[in-house]
Design an enzyme around this catalytic site. Structure first.
Site, PDB file in Angstrom:
ATOM      1  N   HIS A 278      34.734  31.921  48.088  1.00  0.00           N
ATOM      2  CA  HIS A 278      34.277  33.090  47.329  1.00  0.00           C
ATOM      3  C   HIS A 278      35.425  34.096  47.239  1.00  0.00           C
ATOM      4  CE1 HIS A 278      33.740  35.766  50.823  1.00  0.00           C
ATOM      5  NE2 HIS A 278      33.301  34.700  51.458  1.00  0.00           N
TER       6      HIS A 278
ATOM      7  N   TYR B 281      45.663  34.022  22.757  1.00  0.00           N
ATOM      8  CA  TYR B 281      45.024  34.800  23.827  1.00  0.00           C
ATOM      9  C   TYR B 281      43.740  34.121  24.315  1.00  0.00           C
ATOM     10  CZ  TYR B 281      48.247  38.388  22.222  1.00  0.00           C
ATOM     11  OH  TYR B 281      49.372  39.078  21.858  1.00  0.00           O
TER      12      TYR B 281
END
Length: 144
Positions: free
Chosen positions: A22, A131
């Site tokens: 995490h 992008y």
């Protein structure tokens, strides 16, 4: 082949997703991204567009709910423009797979590169959209 696992996910990518903890981040880069320059753990997903890869990853991957933006995209350099269809395609998948995910953070190009250096891994996709890079921050996997 594994039942319930998308065939778009290679064994190497599945292993990386499993090893991430995490707070770790993974970059799904477009085909033009200089991945080897910025990260030593680079995987290839040639021919696979980012929305399809997101759709395969997100059933297995919890986005971090404890940060403002668990999803980051590279912002256009001054004088250039983002194609809104790119972010919309990514958003559609994320909203379907992980409803309630906050708005994406847009990050300046060189700051994005610095973030990619610290990412757990970079996956170079077949995405050709300008992008088309996105960072996902992993959350805590729930035990059910």
């Amino acid at each position: 082949m594994l039942q319930g696992i998308s065939p778009l996910l290679s064994p190497e990518l599945l292993a990386v997703l499993c090893r991430m903890g995490h707070g770790d981040e993974i970059v799904l880069s477009d085909a033009h991204f200089p991945a080897e320059t910025f990260n030593s753990r680079v995987l290839r997903a040639d021919g696979i567009r980012v929305p399809a890869l997101l759709d395969a990853i997100l059933p297995l991957f919890v986005l971090d709910p404890y940060v403002k933006s668990p999803v980051i995209m590279m912002q256009a350099v001054p004088g250039d423009t983002l194609d809104p269809a790119v972010g919309a395609a990514y958003r559609e998948v994320i909203d379907r797979r992980r409803p309630g995910t906050p708005d994406f953070e847009l990050m300046e190009r060189f700051a994005f590169y610095e973030r990619a250096k610290k990412a757990f891994a970079v996956v170079v996709t077949g995405e050709t959209a300008k992008y088309g890079n996105i960072i996902l921050k992993k959350g805590v996997t729930p035990i059910e």
